[in-house]
Structures are given as structure tokens and as C-alpha cells.
Design an enzyme around this catalytic site. Structure first.
Site, short mmCIF file in Angstrom:
data_model
loop_
_atom_site.label_atom_id
_atom_site.label_comp_id
_atom_site.label_asym_id
_atom_site.label_seq_id
_atom_site.Cartn_x
_atom_site.Cartn_y
_atom_site.Cartn_z
N ASP A 35 0.85 -1.19 0.00
CA ASP A 35 0.00 0.00 0.00
C ASP A 35 0.89 1.25 0.00
OD1 ASP A 35 -3.23 0.54 0.90
OD2 ASP A 35 -1.82 2.21 1.04
N ILE A 36 0.49 2.23 -0.79
CA ILE A 36 1.29 3.45 -0.93
C ILE A 36 1.24 4.31 0.34
CG2 ILE A 36 -0.48 5.02 -1.87
CD1 ILE A 36 1.54 5.73 -4.09
N ASN A 91 -13.04 -2.99 2.06
CA ASN A 91 -14.04 -1.95 2.22
C ASN A 91 -14.98 -2.02 1.02
OD1 ASN A 91 -12.91 -0.82 4.61
ND2 ASN A 91 -11.33 0.17 3.37
N VAL A 100 -10.96 3.13 -3.88
CA VAL A 100 -10.59 2.59 -5.20
C VAL A 100 -11.62 1.52 -5.53
CG1 VAL A 100 -8.84 1.45 -6.60
CG2 VAL A 100 -8.14 3.07 -4.80
N HIS A 104 -10.37 -5.20 -3.72
CA HIS A 104 -9.05 -5.45 -3.14
C HIS A 104 -9.20 -5.75 -1.66
CE1 HIS A 104 -9.92 -1.16 -2.73
NE2 HIS A 104 -9.20 -1.18 -1.61
N HIS A 106 -7.12 -5.64 2.05
CA HIS A 106 -5.99 -5.12 2.81
C HIS A 106 -5.49 -6.22 3.74
CE1 HIS A 106 -6.95 -0.72 2.07
NE2 HIS A 106 -8.12 -1.27 1.79
P1 AMP Z 1 -9.79 1.51 -0.02
O1 AMP Z 1 -9.88 2.83 0.70
O2 AMP Z 1 -10.26 0.35 0.79
O3 AMP Z 1 -10.47 1.59 -1.38
O4 AMP Z 1 -8.25 1.23 -0.23
C1 AMP Z 1 -7.50 1.82 -1.25
C2 AMP Z 1 -6.08 1.73 -0.82
O5 AMP Z 1 -5.27 1.88 -1.97
C3 AMP Z 1 -5.62 2.81 0.17
O6 AMP Z 1 -5.11 2.18 1.35
C4 AMP Z 1 -4.55 3.58 -0.59
O7 AMP Z 1 -3.49 3.99 0.25
C5 AMP Z 1 -4.10 2.57 -1.61
N1 AMP Z 1 -3.53 3.10 -2.84
C6 AMP Z 1 -4.03 4.08 -3.62
N2 AMP Z 1 -3.25 4.28 -4.70
C7 AMP Z 1 -2.24 3.38 -4.61
C8 AMP Z 1 -1.11 3.08 -5.42
N3 AMP Z 1 -0.85 3.75 -6.55
N4 AMP Z 1 -0.28 2.10 -5.02
C9 AMP Z 1 -0.52 1.42 -3.86
N5 AMP Z 1 -1.57 1.66 -3.07
C10 AMP Z 1 -2.42 2.63 -3.43
#
Ligand code: AMP
Length: 117
Positions: A35-36, A91, A100, A104, A106
Site C-alpha cells: 500500500d502506498i 471496504n 478505489v 481489493h 488489505h
Molecule cells: P480503499 O480505501 O479500501 O479503497 O483502499 C484503497 C487503498 O489503496 C488505500 O489504502 C490507498 O493507500 C491505496 N492506494 C491508492 N493508490 C495506490 C497506489 N498507486 N499504489 C498502492 N496503493 C495505493
């Protein structure tokens, strides 16, 4: 149809190699990346390659993907030293904090995790 459904999601771009990522696993069905913006020392995202918006709209034929997610999570938890305790969560929808809209999971661990909610 809302705009978000028409655009390639960030994760689809990562899967397609259009965006960089720190990949820790890949097979024909899934990728896993760091995760970024990690919320814990270990924060991985396990992402099915198939474009599915969220767990809420998964179809019966896609449910075997969940078995694969669990199997990969178990392996990654061992590899990243958190097999003793971690959280695996998804989520679904904006009310849950989904940002996003590509399914996915976590995998979070490496510290004592607080209560949910
Ligand atoms: P969610 O809020 O459950 O949709 O999780 C989306 C996750 O994607 C968040 O924890 C972000 O930090 C992560 N995220 C967004 N863009 C990127 C990226 N380019 N590379 C890795 N993680 C990302």
C-alpha cells in the site's frame, strides 16, 4: 452509469503495467502490492486482476477468487512475518471508506491493531 465505472481504476492501471507499484506477488488471478500509504508496518493489498467493483457485486462464478485471496494472504502473512496476527479486510462502498472501486483486500499487521469500527 457514473464516471468512475468507465475509467480504468488505479489498480487496473497497476495490473496492466501502466502505473508502477511495489509488487510482492503475482499469479494469473491476483496481484499483491505494498500500500502506498501504509497504516501499519505491513500493509499489503491483494487485488484480483478481474475488474470487479467491490465484494458487494461479486457474482457466484467469481467466488472461487476468495479462496485464492485467503490462500495468498496466508502465504504473504508468513513471508512478511505477521502470521501470528493480522487483519484481512475489504471496504465495500463509500460508507465503508472504499476509495478505489476495484475489489481489493488489505492485509494489515506488524503492530498491535486497535479495535474495529
Ligand atoms: P480503499 O480505501 O479500501 O479503497 O483502499 C484503497 C487503498 O489503496 C488505500 O489504502 C490507498 O493507500 C491505496 N492506494 C491508492 N493508490 C495506490 C497506489 N498507486 N499504489 C498502492 N496503493 C495505493
Amino acid at each position: 452509469m457514473q464516471k468512475k465505472h468507465l475509467e480504468k481504476s488505479i489498480f487496473k492501471k497497476i495490473i496492466d503495467g501502466d502505473l508502477p507499484s511495489e509488487k510482492v506477488f503475482e499469479n494469473d488471478q491476483l496481484i499483491a502490492i505494498k500500500d502506498i500509504a501504509p497504516v501499519a508496518p505491513v500493509h499489503l493489498l491483494i487485488i484480483p486482476k478481474k475488474c470487479i467493483e467491490s465484494i458487494q457485486v461479486m457474482q457466484p462464478e467469481d467466488l472461487p477468487l476468495l479462496q485464492e485471496v485467503v490462500s495468498v494472504a496466508q502465504t504473504l502473512a508468513k513471508e512478511h512475518g505477521v502470521a501470528n496476527g493480522y487483519r484481512l479486510l475489504t471496504n465495500s462502498g463509500t460508507d465503508a471508506g472504499q476509495t478505489v472501486f476495484h475489489l481489493h483486500f488489505h492485509l494489515i499487521g506488524g503492530k498491535i491493531l486497535g479495535p474495529m469500527g
